[in-house]
Design a protein around this motif. Structure first.
Motif, PDB file in Angstrom:
ATOM      1  N   PHE A   1       0.834  -1.192   0.000  1.00 53.47           N
ATOM      2  CA  PHE A   1       0.000   0.000   0.000  1.00 53.47           C
ATOM      3  C   PHE A   1       0.874   1.250   0.000  1.00 53.47           C
ATOM      4  O   PHE A   1       2.071   1.187   0.287  1.00 53.47           O
ATOM      5  N   HIS A   2       0.266   2.352  -0.377  1.00 52.77           N
ATOM      6  CA  HIS A   2       0.877   3.682  -0.418  1.00 52.77           C
ATOM      7  C   HIS A   2       2.187   3.703  -1.226  1.00 52.77           C
ATOM      8  O   HIS A   2       3.225   4.158  -0.775  1.00 52.77           O
ATOM      9  N   GLY A   3       2.098   3.169  -2.440  1.00 53.58           N
ATOM     10  CA  GLY A   3       3.209   3.291  -3.382  1.00 53.58           C
ATOM     11  C   GLY A   3       4.160   2.116  -3.430  1.00 53.58           C
ATOM     12  O   GLY A   3       5.199   2.201  -4.104  1.00 53.58           O
ATOM     13  N   GLN A   4       3.847   0.995  -2.764  1.00 54.63           N
ATOM     14  CA  GLN A   4       4.730  -0.174  -2.835  1.00 54.63           C
ATOM     15  C   GLN A   4       4.588  -0.912  -4.162  1.00 54.63           C
ATOM     16  O   GLN A   4       5.576  -1.258  -4.794  1.00 54.63           O
ATOM     17  N   TYR A   5       3.330  -1.167  -4.580  1.00 52.90           N
ATOM     18  CA  TYR A   5       3.085  -1.910  -5.832  1.00 52.90           C
ATOM     19  C   TYR A   5       1.950  -1.240  -6.616  1.00 52.90           C
ATOM     20  O   TYR A   5       0.882  -1.816  -6.820  1.00 52.90           O
ATOM     21  N   PRO A   6       2.188  -0.026  -7.112  1.00 51.43           N
ATOM     22  CA  PRO A   6       1.146   0.656  -7.889  1.00 51.43           C
ATOM     23  C   PRO A   6       1.191   0.231  -9.354  1.00 51.43           C
ATOM     24  O   PRO A   6       2.088  -0.473  -9.802  1.00 51.43           O
ATOM     25  N   TYR A   7       0.174   0.705 -10.107  1.00 47.75           N
ATOM     26  CA  TYR A   7       0.232   0.601 -11.553  1.00 47.75           C
ATOM     27  C   TYR A   7       1.316   1.539 -12.073  1.00 47.75           C
ATOM     28  O   TYR A   7       1.850   2.366 -11.319  1.00 47.75           O
TER      29      TYR A   7
ATOM     30  N   ILE B   1      -3.893  -1.064  -4.296  1.00 45.95           N
ATOM     31  CA  ILE B   1      -5.045  -1.953  -4.162  1.00 45.95           C
ATOM     32  C   ILE B   1      -6.166  -1.426  -5.045  1.00 45.95           C
ATOM     33  O   ILE B   1      -6.624  -0.284  -4.884  1.00 45.95           O
ATOM     34  N   ASP B   2      -6.587  -2.255  -5.973  1.00 43.66           N
ATOM     35  CA  ASP B   2      -7.646  -1.887  -6.920  1.00 43.66           C
ATOM     36  C   ASP B   2      -8.812  -2.843  -6.730  1.00 43.66           C
ATOM     37  O   ASP B   2      -8.677  -4.049  -6.955  1.00 43.66           O
ATOM     38  N   LEU B   3      -9.958  -2.336  -6.299  1.00 47.84           N
ATOM     39  CA  LEU B   3     -11.153  -3.157  -6.100  1.00 47.84           C
ATOM     40  C   LEU B   3     -11.988  -3.148  -7.378  1.00 47.84           C
ATOM     41  O   LEU B   3     -12.120  -2.112  -8.039  1.00 47.84           O
ATOM     42  N   ALA B   4     -12.547  -4.304  -7.714  1.00 42.08           N
ATOM     43  CA  ALA B   4     -13.276  -4.437  -8.981  1.00 42.08           C
ATOM     44  C   ALA B   4     -14.475  -5.362  -8.789  1.00 42.08           C
ATOM     45  O   ALA B   4     -14.521  -6.177  -7.868  1.00 42.08           O
TER      46      ALA B   4
ATOM     47  N   LEU C   1     -17.065  -9.614  -6.153  1.00 44.73           N
ATOM     48  CA  LEU C   1     -16.130  -8.572  -5.749  1.00 44.73           C
ATOM     49  C   LEU C   1     -14.705  -9.115  -5.739  1.00 44.73           C
ATOM     50  O   LEU C   1     -14.452 -10.211  -5.227  1.00 44.73           O
ATOM     51  N   TRP C   2     -13.754  -8.319  -6.281  1.00 40.33           N
ATOM     52  CA  TRP C   2     -12.365  -8.744  -6.408  1.00 40.33           C
ATOM     53  C   TRP C   2     -11.420  -7.660  -5.891  1.00 40.33           C
ATOM     54  O   TRP C   2     -11.756  -6.482  -5.902  1.00 40.33           O
ATOM     55  N   ALA C   3     -10.232  -8.092  -5.475  1.00 44.14           N
ATOM     56  CA  ALA C   3      -9.139  -7.181  -5.157  1.00 44.14           C
ATOM     57  C   ALA C   3      -7.960  -7.508  -6.060  1.00 44.14           C
ATOM     58  O   ALA C   3      -7.579  -8.675  -6.204  1.00 44.14           O
ATOM     59  N   ILE C   4      -7.398  -6.471  -6.697  1.00 39.55           N
ATOM     60  CA  ILE C   4      -6.235  -6.608  -7.573  1.00 39.55           C
ATOM     61  C   ILE C   4      -5.081  -5.877  -6.890  1.00 39.55           C
ATOM     62  O   ILE C   4      -5.149  -4.659  -6.683  1.00 39.55           O
ATOM     63  N   TYR C   5      -4.019  -6.594  -6.530  1.00 39.49           N
ATOM     64  CA  TYR C   5      -2.952  -5.994  -5.730  1.00 39.49           C
ATOM     65  C   TYR C   5      -1.688  -6.839  -5.887  1.00 39.49           C
ATOM     66  O   TYR C   5      -1.600  -7.706  -6.767  1.00 39.49           O
ATOM     67  N   SER C   6      -0.679  -6.599  -5.022  1.00 37.49           N
ATOM     68  CA  SER C   6       0.516  -7.435  -5.004  1.00 37.49           C
ATOM     69  C   SER C   6       1.045  -7.526  -3.577  1.00 37.49           C
ATOM     70  O   SER C   6       0.622  -6.764  -2.687  1.00 37.49           O
ATOM     71  N   THR C   7       1.955  -8.470  -3.383  1.00 34.46           N
ATOM     72  CA  THR C   7       2.549  -8.692  -2.064  1.00 34.46           C
ATOM     73  C   THR C   7       4.057  -8.871  -2.218  1.00 34.46           C
ATOM     74  O   THR C   7       4.564  -9.082  -3.335  1.00 34.46           O
TER      75      THR C   7
ATOM     76  N   VAL D   1       1.998  -2.490 -16.070  1.00 39.67           N
ATOM     77  CA  VAL D   1       0.725  -2.252 -16.755  1.00 39.67           C
ATOM     78  C   VAL D   1       0.105  -0.978 -16.206  1.00 39.67           C
ATOM     79  O   VAL D   1       0.344  -0.582 -15.062  1.00 39.67           O
ATOM     80  N   ALA D   2      -0.698  -0.313 -17.035  1.00 35.65           N
ATOM     81  CA  ALA D   2      -1.252   0.988 -16.665  1.00 35.65           C
ATOM     82  C   ALA D   2      -2.471   0.884 -15.771  1.00 35.65           C
ATOM     83  O   ALA D   2      -2.715   1.744 -14.927  1.00 35.65           O
TER      84      ALA D   2
END
Length: 448
Positions: A307-313, A321-324, A330-336, A368-369
Protein backbone atom coordinates in the motif's frame (compact mmCIF):
# COMPACT_ATOMS: atom_id res chain seq x y z
CA UNK A 1 -48.15 -45.52 -63.02
CA UNK A 2 -50.51 -42.84 -64.36
CA UNK A 3 -50.94 -41.39 -60.91
CA UNK A 4 -47.15 -41.36 -60.51
CA UNK A 5 -46.87 -39.35 -63.72
CA UNK A 6 -49.64 -37.05 -62.55
CA UNK A 7 -47.98 -36.15 -59.27
CA UNK A 8 -44.47 -35.99 -60.77
CA UNK A 9 -45.53 -33.55 -63.47
CA UNK A 10 -47.85 -31.49 -61.30
CA UNK A 11 -45.26 -29.96 -58.87
CA UNK A 12 -42.05 -30.50 -56.96
CA UNK A 13 -42.47 -28.95 -53.55
CA UNK A 14 -39.44 -27.24 -51.89
CA UNK A 15 -38.64 -26.77 -48.25
CA UNK A 16 -38.72 -23.58 -46.16
CA UNK A 17 -41.54 -21.91 -48.10
CA UNK A 18 -39.91 -22.23 -51.56
CA UNK A 19 -41.40 -24.32 -54.43
CA UNK A 20 -40.33 -25.28 -57.94
CA UNK A 21 -43.00 -26.28 -60.54
CA UNK A 22 -42.48 -27.95 -63.88
CA UNK A 23 -44.99 -28.13 -66.79
CA UNK A 24 -45.20 -28.38 -70.59
CA UNK A 25 -46.29 -25.21 -72.35
CA UNK A 26 -48.53 -25.24 -75.48
CA UNK A 27 -45.43 -25.20 -77.67
CA UNK A 28 -44.40 -28.56 -76.25
CA UNK A 29 -41.46 -27.24 -74.23
CA UNK A 30 -40.72 -27.76 -70.55
CA UNK A 31 -41.53 -24.70 -68.41
CA UNK A 32 -40.17 -24.30 -64.84
CA UNK A 33 -41.45 -21.88 -62.23
CA UNK A 34 -39.59 -21.16 -58.92
CA UNK A 35 -41.61 -19.46 -56.18
CA UNK A 36 -40.42 -18.03 -52.82
CA UNK A 37 -42.92 -16.91 -50.18
CA UNK A 38 -42.81 -13.16 -49.44
CA UNK A 39 -43.29 -11.69 -45.91
CA UNK A 40 -45.81 -9.31 -47.44
CA UNK A 41 -48.01 -10.60 -50.21
CA UNK A 42 -48.61 -7.07 -51.42
CA UNK A 43 -44.93 -6.72 -52.23
CA UNK A 44 -45.01 -9.41 -54.91
CA UNK A 45 -45.80 -7.80 -58.28
CA UNK A 46 -48.02 -9.76 -60.53
CA UNK A 47 -49.37 -11.93 -57.74
CA UNK A 48 -52.73 -12.44 -59.51
CA UNK A 49 -54.72 -15.50 -58.34
CA UNK A 50 -56.60 -15.81 -61.65
CA UNK A 51 -53.36 -16.12 -63.64
CA UNK A 52 -52.16 -18.86 -61.31
CA UNK A 53 -55.43 -20.76 -61.71
CA UNK A 54 -55.22 -20.43 -65.51
CA UNK A 55 -51.71 -21.89 -65.41
CA UNK A 56 -52.85 -24.83 -63.29
CA UNK A 57 -55.79 -25.55 -65.61
CA UNK A 58 -53.49 -25.41 -68.63
CA UNK A 59 -51.08 -27.91 -67.07
CA UNK A 60 -53.98 -30.21 -66.13
CA UNK A 61 -55.29 -30.13 -69.73
CA UNK A 62 -51.86 -31.07 -71.10
CA UNK A 63 -51.53 -33.80 -68.50
CA UNK A 64 -54.93 -35.27 -69.42
CA UNK A 65 -53.93 -35.29 -73.09
CA UNK A 66 -50.65 -37.06 -72.27
CA UNK A 67 -52.43 -39.66 -70.14
CA UNK A 68 -54.97 -40.27 -72.94
CA UNK A 69 -52.14 -40.83 -75.45
CA UNK A 70 -50.41 -43.27 -73.14
CA UNK A 71 -53.63 -45.19 -72.54
CA UNK A 72 -54.42 -45.25 -76.25
CA UNK A 73 -50.93 -46.56 -77.00
CA UNK A 74 -51.30 -49.25 -74.37
CA UNK A 75 -54.69 -50.44 -75.78
CA UNK A 76 -53.98 -50.14 -79.51
CA UNK A 77 -50.48 -51.62 -79.70
CA UNK A 78 -48.77 -54.66 -78.36
CA UNK A 79 -48.41 -55.06 -74.66
CA UNK A 80 -44.62 -54.85 -74.87
CA UNK A 81 -44.66 -51.63 -76.88
CA UNK A 82 -47.12 -50.01 -74.52
CA UNK A 83 -44.96 -51.07 -71.58
CA UNK A 84 -41.86 -49.68 -73.25
CA UNK A 85 -43.59 -46.35 -73.85
CA UNK A 86 -44.67 -46.18 -70.26
CA UNK A 87 -41.15 -47.08 -69.09
CA UNK A 88 -39.62 -44.41 -71.33
CA UNK A 89 -42.08 -41.81 -70.10
CA UNK A 90 -41.43 -42.86 -66.53
CA UNK A 91 -37.67 -42.63 -67.00
CA UNK A 92 -38.03 -39.23 -68.61
CA UNK A 93 -40.25 -37.93 -65.82
CA UNK A 94 -37.92 -39.39 -63.18
CA UNK A 95 -34.92 -37.68 -64.78
CA UNK A 96 -36.76 -34.39 -64.95
CA UNK A 97 -37.81 -34.77 -61.32
CA UNK A 98 -34.24 -35.44 -60.20
CA UNK A 99 -32.94 -32.46 -62.12
CA UNK A 100 -35.66 -30.26 -60.70
CA UNK A 101 -34.84 -31.45 -57.18
CA UNK A 102 -31.17 -30.58 -57.71
CA UNK A 103 -32.07 -27.15 -59.07
CA UNK A 104 -34.48 -26.65 -56.20
CA UNK A 105 -31.81 -27.54 -53.60
CA UNK A 106 -29.34 -25.13 -55.18
CA UNK A 107 -31.86 -22.29 -55.35
CA UNK A 108 -33.00 -22.94 -51.78
CA UNK A 109 -29.38 -22.70 -50.64
CA UNK A 110 -29.02 -19.40 -52.49
CA UNK A 111 -32.17 -18.06 -50.83
CA UNK A 112 -30.84 -18.99 -47.39
CA UNK A 113 -27.49 -17.34 -48.16
CA UNK A 114 -29.26 -14.15 -49.22
CA UNK A 115 -31.35 -14.20 -46.04
CA UNK A 116 -28.17 -14.63 -43.96
CA UNK A 117 -26.49 -11.67 -45.71
CA UNK A 118 -29.58 -9.56 -45.16
CA UNK A 119 -29.52 -10.32 -41.43
CA UNK A 120 -25.81 -9.41 -41.25
CA UNK A 121 -26.46 -6.11 -43.02
CA UNK A 122 -29.30 -5.33 -40.61
CA UNK A 123 -27.03 -6.02 -37.62
CA UNK A 124 -24.28 -3.86 -39.13
CA UNK A 125 -26.75 -1.03 -39.73
CA UNK A 126 -27.94 -1.26 -36.11
CA UNK A 127 -24.33 -1.17 -34.92
CA UNK A 128 -23.58 1.92 -37.02
CA UNK A 129 -26.70 3.61 -35.69
CA UNK A 130 -25.61 2.81 -32.13
CA UNK A 131 -22.13 4.26 -32.70
CA UNK A 132 -23.69 7.37 -34.18
CA UNK A 133 -25.70 7.87 -31.00
CA UNK A 134 -22.75 7.19 -28.74
CA UNK A 135 -20.38 9.56 -30.50
CA UNK A 136 -22.76 12.49 -30.02
CA UNK A 137 -21.18 14.73 -27.39
CA UNK A 138 -22.24 17.76 -25.49
CA UNK A 139 -21.20 21.03 -27.20
CA UNK A 140 -18.32 22.93 -25.59
CA UNK A 141 -19.63 26.47 -25.30
CA UNK A 142 -18.65 29.06 -22.76
CA UNK A 143 -18.94 28.49 -19.01
CA UNK A 144 -21.41 30.48 -16.97
CA UNK A 145 -20.91 31.96 -13.52
CA UNK A 146 -21.95 29.16 -11.18
CA UNK A 147 -20.97 30.34 -7.74
CA UNK A 148 -22.77 28.70 -4.76
CA UNK A 149 -26.10 30.24 -3.83
CA UNK A 150 -27.28 30.09 -0.20
CA UNK A 151 -24.78 27.38 0.69
CA UNK A 152 -26.09 24.92 -1.95
CA UNK A 153 -23.42 23.09 -3.91
CA UNK A 154 -23.58 23.79 -7.67
CA UNK A 155 -21.17 22.08 -10.02
CA UNK A 156 -19.49 24.69 -12.30
CA UNK A 157 -20.15 22.86 -15.57
CA UNK A 158 -23.84 23.16 -16.42
CA UNK A 159 -26.18 25.26 -18.52
CA UNK A 160 -29.93 24.89 -18.16
CA UNK A 161 -30.54 27.27 -21.07
CA UNK A 162 -28.43 25.26 -23.45
CA UNK A 163 -30.86 24.56 -26.29
CA UNK A 164 -28.39 22.35 -28.13
CA UNK A 165 -28.20 19.99 -25.16
CA UNK A 166 -31.99 19.70 -24.95
CA UNK A 167 -32.12 18.95 -28.66
CA UNK A 168 -29.45 16.26 -28.33
CA UNK A 169 -31.30 14.69 -25.40
CA UNK A 170 -34.50 14.44 -27.42
CA UNK A 171 -32.61 12.79 -30.26
CA UNK A 172 -31.11 10.15 -27.97
CA UNK A 173 -34.51 9.49 -26.42
CA UNK A 174 -36.03 8.95 -29.84
CA UNK A 175 -33.32 6.59 -31.10
CA UNK A 176 -31.84 4.79 -28.06
CA UNK A 177 -28.67 2.79 -28.43
CA UNK A 178 -29.17 -0.96 -28.23
CA UNK A 179 -28.06 -2.55 -24.97
CA UNK A 180 -28.85 -6.19 -25.75
CA UNK A 181 -26.80 -8.56 -23.63
CA UNK A 182 -27.03 -12.29 -24.16
CA UNK A 183 -26.65 -14.56 -21.15
CA UNK A 184 -24.11 -16.68 -23.02
CA UNK A 185 -21.85 -13.71 -23.84
CA UNK A 186 -19.37 -13.97 -20.98
CA UNK A 187 -16.27 -15.19 -22.75
CA UNK A 188 -13.10 -13.45 -23.86
CA UNK A 189 -12.98 -9.71 -24.53
CA UNK A 190 -13.37 -9.21 -28.29
CA UNK A 191 -13.39 -5.44 -28.69
CA UNK A 192 -13.52 -2.09 -26.90
CA UNK A 193 -15.40 0.78 -28.52
CA UNK A 194 -14.36 4.42 -28.80
CA UNK A 195 -14.56 6.56 -25.63
CA UNK A 196 -17.77 8.52 -25.07
CA UNK A 197 -17.39 11.69 -22.99
CA UNK A 198 -19.93 12.30 -20.21
CA UNK A 199 -18.25 14.91 -18.06
CA UNK A 200 -15.12 17.01 -17.62
CA UNK A 201 -13.83 17.99 -14.18
CA UNK A 202 -13.49 21.71 -13.57
CA UNK A 203 -10.64 21.91 -11.06
CA UNK A 204 -7.26 20.33 -10.29
CA UNK A 205 -8.90 17.97 -7.77
CA UNK A 206 -10.54 16.26 -10.73
CA UNK A 207 -7.36 15.42 -12.66
CA UNK A 208 -8.00 11.83 -11.66
CA UNK A 209 -10.65 10.07 -9.61
CA UNK A 210 -13.39 7.42 -9.54
CA UNK A 211 -16.77 7.46 -11.27
CA UNK A 212 -19.14 4.54 -11.83
CA UNK A 213 -22.63 3.10 -11.47
CA UNK A 214 -23.79 0.24 -9.26
CA UNK A 215 -24.48 -2.85 -11.44
CA UNK A 216 -26.63 -4.48 -8.77
CA UNK A 217 -28.15 -2.03 -6.23
CA UNK A 218 -30.12 -3.59 -3.38
CA UNK A 219 -31.18 -0.66 -1.24
CA UNK A 220 -34.35 1.44 -1.60
CA UNK A 221 -32.69 4.79 -2.28
CA UNK A 222 -30.51 4.26 -5.35
CA UNK A 223 -30.80 2.53 -8.73
CA UNK A 224 -28.61 1.33 -11.58
CA UNK A 225 -28.95 4.82 -13.07
CA UNK A 226 -27.39 6.52 -10.05
CA UNK A 227 -23.91 7.89 -10.80
CA UNK A 228 -21.19 8.04 -8.12
CA UNK A 229 -18.10 10.24 -8.32
CA UNK A 230 -15.00 10.85 -6.16
CA UNK A 231 -12.32 13.43 -6.99
CA UNK A 232 -9.14 11.65 -5.89
CA UNK A 233 -6.61 14.53 -5.79
CA UNK A 234 -6.05 15.97 -2.31
CA UNK A 235 -4.71 15.25 1.16
CA UNK A 236 -8.01 14.15 2.70
CA UNK A 237 -10.38 12.51 0.20
CA UNK A 238 -13.81 12.06 1.79
CA UNK A 239 -16.45 13.54 -0.53
CA UNK A 240 -18.66 11.15 -2.49
CA UNK A 241 -21.01 12.86 -4.98
CA UNK A 242 -24.27 11.16 -6.01
CA UNK A 243 -26.20 12.03 -9.20
CA UNK A 244 -29.66 10.79 -10.10
CA UNK A 245 -28.63 9.67 -13.59
CA UNK A 246 -26.21 10.39 -16.42
CA UNK A 247 -28.20 13.44 -17.56
CA UNK A 248 -27.87 15.07 -14.15
CA UNK A 249 -24.23 14.00 -14.01
CA UNK A 250 -23.54 15.64 -17.36
CA UNK A 251 -25.23 18.89 -16.24
CA UNK A 252 -23.27 18.88 -12.99
CA UNK A 253 -25.97 18.87 -10.30
CA UNK A 254 -25.32 16.26 -7.58
CA UNK A 255 -28.45 15.26 -5.70
CA UNK A 256 -26.35 14.46 -2.64
CA UNK A 257 -22.86 14.81 -1.20
CA UNK A 258 -21.81 12.09 1.26
CA UNK A 259 -18.88 12.75 3.60
CA UNK A 260 -17.04 9.49 4.30
CA UNK A 261 -16.04 8.83 7.93
CA UNK A 262 -12.52 7.76 6.91
CA UNK A 263 -10.44 9.04 3.95
CA UNK A 264 -9.78 6.84 0.96
CA UNK A 265 -6.63 6.37 -1.08
CA UNK A 266 -6.33 6.70 -4.84
CA UNK A 267 -8.70 5.43 -7.56
CA UNK A 268 -9.29 1.80 -6.55
CA UNK A 269 -12.79 2.20 -5.08
CA UNK A 270 -15.92 0.55 -6.49
CA UNK A 271 -19.69 0.47 -5.85
CA UNK A 272 -21.58 -2.83 -5.56
CA UNK A 273 -24.90 -3.86 -4.01
CA UNK A 274 -25.54 -0.41 -2.55
CA UNK A 275 -22.15 -0.25 -0.80
CA UNK A 276 -18.99 1.70 -1.51
CA UNK A 277 -15.85 -0.44 -1.22
CA UNK A 278 -12.56 1.40 -0.78
CA UNK A 279 -9.03 1.26 0.67
CA UNK A 280 -8.43 3.39 3.74
CA UNK A 281 -5.67 5.95 3.29
CA UNK A 282 -2.11 4.75 4.06
CA UNK A 283 -3.20 1.23 5.02
CA UNK A 284 -4.19 -2.16 3.63
CA UNK A 285 -7.56 -1.88 5.37
CA UNK A 286 -10.63 -2.35 3.18
CA UNK A 287 -13.89 -0.64 4.13
CA UNK A 288 -17.47 -1.38 3.11
CA UNK A 289 -19.57 1.75 3.48
CA UNK A 290 -23.35 1.16 3.32
CA UNK A 291 -24.81 3.89 1.12
CA UNK A 292 -28.37 3.56 2.44
CA UNK A 293 -27.57 3.75 6.14
CA UNK A 294 -24.50 5.96 5.49
CA UNK A 295 -22.36 4.01 7.91
CA UNK A 296 -19.39 1.63 7.89
CA UNK A 297 -20.81 -1.89 7.54
CA UNK A 298 -17.55 -3.87 7.72
CA UNK A 299 -13.78 -3.58 7.46
CA UNK A 300 -10.96 -6.05 6.96
CA UNK A 301 -7.21 -6.20 6.38
CA UNK A 302 -6.06 -7.53 3.00
CA UNK A 303 -3.30 -9.93 4.10
CA UNK A 304 0.19 -8.97 2.87
CA UNK A 305 -1.08 -6.36 0.41
CA UNK A 306 1.29 -3.54 -0.49
CA UNK A 307 0.00 0.00 0.00
CA UNK A 308 0.88 3.68 -0.42
CA UNK A 309 3.21 3.29 -3.38
CA UNK A 310 4.73 -0.17 -2.84
CA UNK A 311 3.08 -1.91 -5.83
CA UNK A 312 1.15 0.66 -7.89
CA UNK A 313 0.23 0.60 -11.55
CA UNK A 314 2.73 2.23 -13.92
CA UNK A 315 1.05 5.64 -13.67
CA UNK A 316 1.57 5.74 -9.88
CA UNK A 317 -1.08 7.45 -7.78
CA UNK A 318 -0.81 5.01 -4.83
CA UNK A 319 -2.84 2.49 -6.85
CA UNK A 320 -1.58 -0.49 -4.84
CA UNK A 321 -5.05 -1.95 -4.16
CA UNK A 322 -7.65 -1.89 -6.92
CA UNK A 323 -11.15 -3.16 -6.10
CA UNK A 324 -13.28 -4.44 -8.98
CA UNK A 325 -16.66 -6.03 -9.66
CA UNK A 326 -17.83 -8.38 -12.42
CA UNK A 327 -20.46 -11.07 -13.05
CA UNK A 328 -18.84 -13.29 -10.42
CA UNK A 329 -18.64 -10.77 -7.57
CA UNK A 330 -16.13 -8.57 -5.75
CA UNK A 331 -12.36 -8.74 -6.41
CA UNK A 332 -9.14 -7.18 -5.16
CA UNK A 333 -6.24 -6.61 -7.57
CA UNK A 334 -2.95 -5.99 -5.73
CA UNK A 335 0.52 -7.44 -5.00
CA UNK A 336 2.55 -8.69 -2.06
CA UNK A 337 6.21 -9.07 -1.12
CA UNK A 338 5.80 -12.84 -1.51
CA UNK A 339 4.64 -12.31 -5.11
CA UNK A 340 7.60 -9.97 -5.78
CA UNK A 341 5.40 -7.32 -7.36
CA UNK A 342 3.37 -9.67 -9.57
CA UNK A 343 -0.39 -9.12 -9.65
CA UNK A 344 -2.40 -11.12 -7.13
CA UNK A 345 -6.17 -11.53 -7.58
CA UNK A 346 -8.38 -12.31 -4.58
CA UNK A 347 -12.10 -12.91 -4.55
CA UNK A 348 -13.72 -11.17 -1.57
CA UNK A 349 -16.91 -11.80 0.37
CA UNK A 350 -19.03 -8.69 -0.38
CA UNK A 351 -20.42 -8.60 3.17
CA UNK A 352 -17.45 -9.39 5.41
CA UNK A 353 -14.60 -8.57 2.95
CA UNK A 354 -12.97 -11.89 3.86
CA UNK A 355 -10.64 -13.37 1.23
CA UNK A 356 -12.12 -16.43 -0.43
CA UNK A 357 -9.59 -17.62 -3.02
CA UNK A 358 -6.47 -16.00 -4.47
CA UNK A 359 -4.50 -16.38 -7.71
CA UNK A 360 -0.92 -15.24 -8.25
CA UNK A 361 -0.19 -14.21 -11.83
CA UNK A 362 3.09 -13.61 -13.65
CA UNK A 363 2.10 -10.07 -14.69
CA UNK A 364 4.24 -7.38 -13.04
CA UNK A 365 1.87 -4.81 -11.60
CA UNK A 366 4.11 -1.80 -12.25
CA UNK A 367 4.43 -2.72 -15.95
CA UNK A 368 0.72 -2.25 -16.75
CA UNK A 369 -1.25 0.99 -16.67
CA UNK A 370 -4.48 -0.35 -15.19
CA UNK A 371 -6.63 -3.47 -14.90
CA UNK A 372 -10.24 -4.62 -14.63
CA UNK A 373 -12.19 -7.86 -14.13
CA UNK A 374 -14.82 -9.23 -16.54
CA UNK A 375 -16.39 -12.71 -16.45
CA UNK A 376 -13.81 -13.95 -13.94
CA UNK A 377 -10.92 -12.80 -16.11
CA UNK A 378 -8.30 -10.16 -15.34
CA UNK A 379 -7.48 -7.76 -18.21
CA UNK A 380 -4.58 -5.30 -18.13
CA UNK A 381 -4.00 -2.08 -20.08
CA UNK A 382 -0.59 -1.54 -21.67
CA UNK A 383 -0.30 2.27 -21.47
CA UNK A 384 -2.09 5.14 -19.73
CA UNK A 385 -0.63 7.91 -21.95
CA UNK A 386 -0.51 6.47 -25.47
CA UNK A 387 -3.50 7.64 -27.49
CA UNK A 388 -3.71 4.24 -29.18
CA UNK A 389 -2.76 1.35 -26.95
CA UNK A 390 -4.02 -2.21 -26.29
CA UNK A 391 -5.43 -4.47 -23.62
CA UNK A 392 -2.34 -6.67 -23.50
CA UNK A 393 -2.88 -9.51 -20.99
CA UNK A 394 -5.72 -11.73 -19.82
CA UNK A 395 -5.58 -14.07 -16.82
CA UNK A 396 -8.44 -16.57 -16.51
CA UNK A 397 -9.21 -17.55 -12.91
CA UNK A 398 -11.09 -20.62 -14.14
CA UNK A 399 -7.97 -22.15 -15.70
CA UNK A 400 -5.16 -20.23 -13.97
CA UNK A 401 -3.69 -19.46 -17.40
CA UNK A 402 -2.32 -16.10 -18.55
CA UNK A 403 -2.35 -15.24 -22.25
CA UNK A 404 -1.14 -12.22 -24.25
CA UNK A 405 -3.84 -10.39 -26.20
CA UNK A 406 -3.96 -7.23 -28.32
CA UNK A 407 -7.41 -5.60 -28.10
CA UNK A 408 -7.20 -1.98 -29.35
CA UNK A 409 -7.93 0.71 -26.75
CA UNK A 410 -7.97 4.52 -27.01
CA UNK A 411 -6.76 6.97 -24.36
CA UNK A 412 -8.26 10.01 -26.04
CA UNK A 413 -7.04 12.45 -23.37
CA UNK A 414 -3.73 10.66 -22.70
CA UNK A 415 -3.78 10.13 -18.92
CA UNK A 416 -5.98 7.18 -17.97
CA UNK A 417 -5.95 6.79 -14.18
CA UNK A 418 -9.01 4.59 -13.55
CA UNK A 419 -10.66 1.70 -15.39
CA UNK A 420 -13.66 -0.30 -14.12
CA UNK A 421 -16.12 -2.73 -15.76
CA UNK A 422 -19.90 -2.59 -15.28
CA UNK A 423 -21.57 -5.86 -16.25
CA UNK A 424 -25.12 -4.48 -16.04
CA UNK A 425 -24.44 -1.82 -18.69
CA UNK A 426 -21.70 -3.84 -20.45
CA UNK A 427 -19.34 -0.86 -20.41
CA UNK A 428 -15.94 0.24 -19.14
CA UNK A 429 -15.82 3.41 -17.04
CA UNK A 430 -12.59 5.43 -17.18
CA UNK A 431 -11.15 8.68 -15.83
CA UNK A 432 -8.85 10.10 -18.48
CA UNK A 433 -7.09 13.39 -17.62
CA UNK A 434 -10.08 15.29 -16.11
CA UNK A 435 -12.49 13.52 -18.50
CA UNK A 436 -15.03 10.87 -17.44
CA UNK A 437 -15.73 8.50 -20.33
CA UNK A 438 -17.29 5.12 -21.07
CA UNK A 439 -16.40 2.41 -23.58
CA UNK A 440 -18.76 -0.20 -24.99
CA UNK A 441 -17.27 -3.68 -24.80
CA UNK A 442 -18.05 -6.86 -26.71
CA UNK A 443 -17.48 -10.26 -25.17
CA UNK A 444 -17.43 -13.63 -26.90
CA UNK A 445 -19.62 -16.64 -26.07
CA UNK A 446 -19.01 -18.11 -22.63
CA UNK A 447 -16.94 -21.29 -22.43
CA UNK A 448 -17.53 -22.17 -18.79
Amino acid sequence: MVWFLFWSLLSIQAEDGASLHGSINPAGRCHYTFTVASPQESSCPGGDIKSEMDGVLSRLTLLEALVSQLLAGADGGTGSKGGEDVQKATAHVTGERNKLQQDNAYLTQQVRELQRRLEEQNREAESLKQKSCEQTQLPGGSQRDTRPVSGTYIDPVHDLANGSYQEMKAEVTEVPASQLILDGDCGDLLSVGDPVLHRKADSITGKYGVWLQDPEPRGPHYTKKTVWRIDAVGKDIRQLFAYEDLDQFSRGFPMKVVVLPEPLESTGATVYRSSLYYQRKRSRTLIRYDLDSESVASRSELPGAGFHGQYPYSWGGYTDIDLAVDEQGLWAIYSTSEANGAIVISRLDPDSLAVGKSWETTIRKNTVANAFMACGRLYTLASYTAANTVVNHVFDTATGVRRPVAVPFRNRYKYNSMLDYNYAHRKLYAWDNFHMVTYDVRLGPGSR
